[in-house]
Write a protein that holds these residues in place. Structure first.
Motif: not given
Length: 440
Positions: A38-46, A92-98, A282-286
């Motif tokens: 889902v996040g990838g689809a939003l990323l592509l649209v953005a 936030v993205f890197f927090f999830v990655a950590g 979800p916050i990171s990906a979306g």
């Protein structure tokens, strides 16, 4: 019990490359990839919206929006919206990655060195290969060499979005390999940012940053969940890291590392880590990554000069060649070297064609690549725009090539998937992941 098909008599001690792993790990990764799809689809649209807008007559409005400054000036946090997206939301993205990295290497399947060696070496190879090719293309281009690290990252959200679009049924082992490769890739990327793209370091705020970070770690180890206690400490850690001159997203990784992931004897140890991951992924990906993509991907390729000149400069060509060729050679070559110089061998249901397809897919660099491009060349500069064009074009070529390669084997993947989903005893765990199943 009979030897499994992928473990012939006399070779039980030999480890597998790209084995399925445990059911718990496979199930968890499946949940992650659904969120990332889902996040990838939003990323592509953005990214598409930003790219289109930046190449219309209204491009000045796009660049003007990116430059709008908000935040308290007294705290040196009056940043543009583009900077807030890169420095703030990506934390936030890197927090999830950590969190993901710590879980993988402390409590996940990768705590076994035999399982960890492949994704780690593949990620290292996937970093060295692109860097070498980029430097070779730009060896005589002077300041362009600062972008050597731009094509070293793999964007899992984009890669998973491609898998969703082409509807391929990748076996669990390939999905796990792709995710763990991208997670280790993120760690290498943030290490590169900290070591090579940090200019002036102010020691006082860097030392003060350890105070809220330590308090955050103490509270999380005591299983404190109250947002009003943890969030101010996290924000303070981020703000002091930003003030120190070290890229603020590193604070996100450190905060993720501070959360306990190993289960205690009473069974409560990793509950908080799971809770944080479920809430923030979800916050990171979306939100975080798509918003960053919107502000970072808007490169203007239609301008005064011819389009061919904008797409054939050394920076753009270097990034494209590094992502498409360097990533493939680096990941595939590292995997081959592991099986060549160890006792490990490829799982029976997979072939080197599958590894080739995943290696091409790893060439989809985006989030971290865009961030490194801005740090290397300066946001909004001509070379930053050239690097962005290379990232977009290289990722597109990698996506098309990977789609072709992986679709060729999709019928085989469907058969493997049926085996991996078979649950004859209806206990909720596929039989292939249970010790007594002869197909394991």
């Amino acid at each position: 019990m009979r030897p499994a098909p992928d473990q012939p008599r006399g070779s039980r001690q030999r480890s597998l490359l790209l084995g399925r792993g445990t059911w718990g790990e496979v199930s968890r990764i499946g949940d992650i990839l659904r969120t990332e799809t889902v996040g990838g689809a939003l990323l592509l649209v953005a990214a598409v919206v930003a790219l289109v807008w930046a190449n219309t007559p209204w491009r000045d409005a796009y660049h003007g929006l990116s430059a709008v400054r908000v935040g308290p000036h007294g705290l040196h946090l009056d940043l543009s919206l583009a900077q807030w997206a890169a420095d703030g939301l990506l934390a936030v993205f890197f927090f999830v990655a950590g969190l993901e990295l710590k879980r993988e290497f402390v409590a996940g399947d990768l705590r076994d060195p035999r399982r960890a060696v492949l994704p780690v070496l593949a990620a290292v190879g996937g970093m060295i290969g692109p860097a070498v090719i980029y430097v070779a293309v730009n060896s005589g281009a002077g300041g362009a060499l600062a972008g050597w690290a731009v094509p070293t990252a793999t964007d899992i959200a984009f890669a998973v979005a491609v898998l969703g679009v082409i509807s391929t049924h990748l076996p669990a082992a390939l999905r796990t390999f792709l995710l763990t490769l991208a997670v280790v890739d993120d760690l290498l990327g943030i290490t590169i940012i900290g070591l090579f793209y940090t200019d002036d370091v102010h020691l006082a705020p860097l030392a003060l940053m350890l105070v809220p970070l330590t308090l955050f770690g103490v509270l999380t180890h005591r299983q404190v969940r109250a947002w009003w206690a943890l969030l101010p400490l996290a924000v303070a850690t981020w703000a002091l890291m930003h003030e120190s001159g070290v890229h603020a997203t590193i604070a996100g990784v450190l905060l993720g590392f501070a959360v306990p992931v190993r289960r205690r004897q009473d069974g409560s140890g990793c509950e908080l880590a799971q809770r944080f991951e479920r809430r923030w992924r979800p916050i990171s990906a979306g939100v975080a990554v798509p918003v960053f993509a919107f502000f970072a991907a808007g490169v203007t390729v239609i301008g005064d000069g011819p389009l061919s000149a904008r797409l054939t400069n050394s920076v753009t060509l270097g990034v494209v060649a590094a992502l498409v060729v360097g990533k493939t050679v680096g990941v595939l070559g590292s995997t081959w070297l592991v099986q060549r110089f160890t006792s490990a061998r490829l799982a029976a249901e997979l072939s080197w064609w599958d590894v080739f397809g995943i290696s091409i897919l790893a060439g989809m660099g985006f989030t971290v690549s865009l961030l490194i491009g801005e740090l290397a060349f300066g946001a909004g500069t001509e070379r930053d725009a050239e690097a962005k064009a290379g990232i977009l074009l290289g990722s597109l070529i990698s996506a098309v090539l990977a789609s072709i390669v992986l679709r060729i084997r999709d019928a085989h993947y469907r058969r493997v998937q049926k085996i991996e989903e078979l649950d004859l005893d209806e206990d909720g765990i596929p039989d292939v992941y249970q010790a007594g199943d002869p197909r394991r």
